[in-house]
Write a protein that holds these residues in place. Sequence first.
Motif, short mmCIF file in Angstrom:
data_model
loop_
_atom_site.label_atom_id
_atom_site.label_comp_id
_atom_site.label_asym_id
_atom_site.label_seq_id
_atom_site.Cartn_x
_atom_site.Cartn_y
_atom_site.Cartn_z
N ARG A 82 0.84 -1.21 0.00
CA ARG A 82 0.00 0.00 0.00
C ARG A 82 0.88 1.26 0.00
N SER A 83 1.98 1.20 0.72
CA SER A 83 2.90 2.34 0.73
C SER A 83 3.49 2.57 -0.66
N SER A 86 0.86 4.13 -2.99
CA SER A 86 0.61 5.55 -2.67
C SER A 86 1.65 6.48 -3.29
N ALA A 95 -5.76 3.80 -7.50
CA ALA A 95 -5.00 3.78 -6.25
C ALA A 95 -5.91 3.44 -5.07
N ASN A 96 -7.07 4.08 -4.99
CA ASN A 96 -8.00 3.81 -3.88
C ASN A 96 -8.50 2.38 -3.89
N LEU A 99 -5.68 0.25 -2.49
CA LEU A 99 -5.52 0.46 -1.05
C LEU A 99 -6.64 -0.24 -0.27
#
Length: 429
Positions: A82-83, A86, A95-96, A99
């Motif tokens: 996830r890092s 981002s 991206a969302n 995540l």
Amino acid sequence: MKSAIYLLSIAVLALGLYSYEVRQENTNLQQTVHAQYTNALTNASERLTNLQEAISQSLLFQDQVALEAQLDNIWRMSNEFRSSISSLPLSTEVANDWLRYVGNIGEEAKYVADNGDFEEWHKKMGKINENLKALSDEWTVATTRFYENDGDFKKWASVATQETKESPFKNVSANLKSYTETDFPLTASESDWKKKQELQNLTDKELTKDQAIDKLELLIPGIKDATYTVTKSKETAPYPFYHIQFVKGSRIGYADITVKGGHILSFLSERPVQEHTGITQQQIKDRVYQFLGRAGYKDLQLVEMRENHEAWHISLARVVGKDKALVYPDGVQLKVSKDSGELLGFNAMEYVQKETVDESQPVNPIDWETFFRPGTIVEEERLIYTENDAFQLRKCYEVIARFDNKLNETFRVVVDTDNHDVIKVEYMP
């Protein structure tokens, strides 16, 4: 004169040197950014592969200690991935979605490790492991665009941030939405909360309690001068509203009205059922539109009317655009008595919430005579907005089609107006 020319030459030379230095600095900066994003992209791809392999390995173990070690790795790897996501210039939507999906995997691993529900982990992660492997393969295909652009990160970034059907991340995004819904479905309460949260963004003027009662009496004249009890939602509520309870004779009920703007979200009235007085279906329709007009809900079209021995149950949907397409998720439902045409129930939560639709989606014509088999009769056709399997709101043709045979079978068919994908087929008894 010579001095002026000399000074001008010096200035031009200095400007040229400055321009060269700026270009060189920009080139160096682009190369630095390119290197950083190359590392981030490589890290994201590696971490996604490692996460999928760790989930696969966890399915090997029944031993508690061995499995707990794998679960700890999965939780850590999910955070690392996830890092990495981002830090990449992906579209907000992609991206969302990443995540959310990978975050759910990490939280599931942490929960199982803390609570020891290892059997449930094996049941659930078998399918998720397959889905993540498919996503990993699609991610690999999408990211190869970066390496096909001769190291020009600008070209790849312009494609990565697209949210159109040409984007290489189209399949990744669609499947992430689908897998999130199937692998980590929202509970009923979570889904309801999510919808209600969006009503926080209303920007209308706030009403007092007395103004809310006046608004309700304007909408429902039959309860004027009733006895009211009004309470305001708690501070922890997802959006501010007035809950109005009323009693008038044998009629009791309640209504929820937003503090901002006085939008009526729901209404329920209970009273003894009286003998049918002969109100026609057209009169019921007229009264429904009169009520919606008083509420300010004027962009609605009737979709369905069903009846039982006591009441009509009516569904409407918002109409948008020049082609007057119906937005099915922006629905309103009413219950109207057959004895007097009185409103007994009303729900406009989805309508007030209001979806954002893409009115620019192409409407490519379809020749139904070649689309359907010979002998199929198209009884009705209209444009609607509805969700596809990836939970994306799409403009579609809604067609009522009938077989011209002894069975006279009828079907509701929903087809995407752009790519002509068949979204849904329903048998209509």
